[in-house]
Design a protein around this motif. Structure first.
Motif, short mmCIF file in Angstrom:
data_model
loop_
_atom_site.label_atom_id
_atom_site.label_comp_id
_atom_site.label_asym_id
_atom_site.label_seq_id
_atom_site.Cartn_x
_atom_site.Cartn_y
_atom_site.Cartn_z
N LEU A 1 83.13 28.03 80.16
CA LEU A 1 82.45 26.91 80.79
C LEU A 1 83.30 25.67 80.51
O LEU A 1 83.32 25.18 79.39
N GLN A 2 84.01 25.22 81.54
CA GLN A 2 84.79 24.00 81.43
C GLN A 2 83.88 22.84 81.77
O GLN A 2 83.30 22.80 82.87
N MET A 3 83.75 21.91 80.83
CA MET A 3 82.85 20.79 81.00
C MET A 3 83.65 19.50 81.00
O MET A 3 84.27 19.16 79.99
N ASN A 4 83.65 18.81 82.12
CA ASN A 4 84.35 17.54 82.26
C ASN A 4 83.36 16.41 82.49
O ASN A 4 82.21 16.65 82.82
N SER A 5 83.84 15.20 82.32
CA SER A 5 83.01 14.01 82.53
C SER A 5 81.67 14.14 81.81
O SER A 5 80.60 13.89 82.38
N LEU A 6 81.74 14.52 80.57
CA LEU A 6 80.52 14.78 79.80
C LEU A 6 79.71 13.51 79.61
O LEU A 6 80.26 12.40 79.47
N LYS A 7 78.39 13.69 79.59
CA LYS A 7 77.46 12.59 79.43
C LYS A 7 76.59 12.84 78.19
O LYS A 7 76.40 13.99 77.79
N PRO A 8 76.04 11.79 77.60
CA PRO A 8 75.17 11.99 76.43
C PRO A 8 74.02 12.96 76.73
O PRO A 8 73.61 13.71 75.83
N GLU A 9 73.53 12.98 77.94
CA GLU A 9 72.43 13.88 78.29
C GLU A 9 72.86 15.35 78.36
O GLU A 9 72.01 16.24 78.51
N ASP A 10 74.15 15.62 78.24
CA ASP A 10 74.62 17.00 78.15
C ASP A 10 74.53 17.55 76.72
O ASP A 10 74.79 18.74 76.49
N THR A 11 74.18 16.70 75.78
CA THR A 11 74.07 17.13 74.39
C THR A 11 72.99 18.20 74.25
O THR A 11 71.85 18.01 74.68
N ALA A 12 73.39 19.32 73.66
CA ALA A 12 72.47 20.45 73.52
C ALA A 12 73.19 21.58 72.79
O ALA A 12 74.40 21.52 72.58
N VAL A 13 72.41 22.59 72.42
CA VAL A 13 72.99 23.85 72.00
C VAL A 13 73.19 24.69 73.26
O VAL A 13 72.25 24.87 74.04
N TYR A 14 74.39 25.17 73.44
CA TYR A 14 74.73 25.95 74.63
C TYR A 14 74.78 27.44 74.26
O TYR A 14 75.41 27.81 73.28
N TYR A 15 74.13 28.25 75.09
CA TYR A 15 74.05 29.68 74.87
C TYR A 15 74.68 30.42 76.04
O TYR A 15 74.42 30.09 77.21
N CYS A 16 75.49 31.41 75.74
CA CYS A 16 75.94 32.28 76.82
C CYS A 16 75.03 33.51 76.88
O CYS A 16 74.37 33.86 75.90
N ALA A 17 75.05 34.13 78.04
CA ALA A 17 74.18 35.28 78.27
C ALA A 17 74.85 36.25 79.22
O ALA A 17 75.67 35.84 80.04
N ARG A 18 74.50 37.52 79.08
CA ARG A 18 74.99 38.56 79.98
C ARG A 18 73.86 39.48 80.36
O ARG A 18 72.93 39.69 79.58
N GLY A 19 73.96 39.99 81.60
CA GLY A 19 72.92 40.91 82.04
C GLY A 19 73.45 41.98 82.97
O GLY A 19 74.47 41.77 83.64
N ASP A 20 72.75 43.10 83.00
CA ASP A 20 73.11 44.22 83.86
C ASP A 20 72.20 44.31 85.08
O ASP A 20 72.47 45.10 85.98
N ARG A 21 71.14 43.54 85.09
CA ARG A 21 70.13 43.63 86.15
C ARG A 21 70.66 43.05 87.45
O ARG A 21 71.10 41.90 87.49
N ARG A 22 70.62 43.82 88.50
CA ARG A 22 71.13 43.38 89.80
C ARG A 22 70.07 42.54 90.49
O ARG A 22 69.24 43.06 91.23
N THR A 23 70.13 41.26 90.24
CA THR A 23 69.15 40.34 90.77
C THR A 23 69.84 39.10 91.31
O THR A 23 70.86 38.67 90.79
#
Length: 125
Positions: free
Chosen positions: A81-103
């Motif tokens: 996840l390339q994040m540019n022009s970051l803003k204070p409101e982007d402050t957070a804990v970021y989680y990645c996720a993976r799934g096998d469900r075809r949705t």
């Protein structure tokens, strides 16, 4: 089972950039999609971006469109996840996720079975 390890978080000034990485191990051959979510203090976790593994189709939260880019490296089993022009409101804990469900609901928790431990992103004003 799939294990996810994230890296790349940190402290950055507003307007700066960061790149998050999430490398998967284990049973990854059936991955349908990978995504990034975030949770700010006192708020619910929200969808940020997702990518369909087979063809690279991407989906974004409206507020990050044009600033964030999700991509994948199949050979490395890694999503970025390339994040540019970051803003204070982007402050957070970021989680990645993976799934096998075809949705088609790549923006939803429903699409994901495996989650990383989270990495802190702090944007100062």
């Amino acid at each position: 089972q799939v294990q996810l390890v994230e890296s790349g978080g940190g402290l950055v000034q507003a307007g700066g950039s960061l790149r998050l990485s999430c490398t998967a191990s284990g049973r990854t051959s059936s991955t349908y999609a990978a995504g990034w979510f975030r949770q700010a203090p006192g708020k619910e976790r929200e969808f940020v971006a997702a990518i369909r593994w087979s063809d690279g189709t991407t989906v974004y939260l409206d507020s990050v469109k044009g600033r964030f880019t999700i991509s994948r490296d199949n050979a490395k089993n890694t999503v970025y996840l390339q994040m540019n022009s970051l803003k204070p409101e982007d402050t957070a804990v970021y989680y990645c996720a993976r799934g096998d469900r075809r949705t088609p609901r790549l923006y939803s928790d429903y699409a994901y079975d495996y989650w990383g431990q989270g990495t802190q992103v702090t944007v100062s004003s």
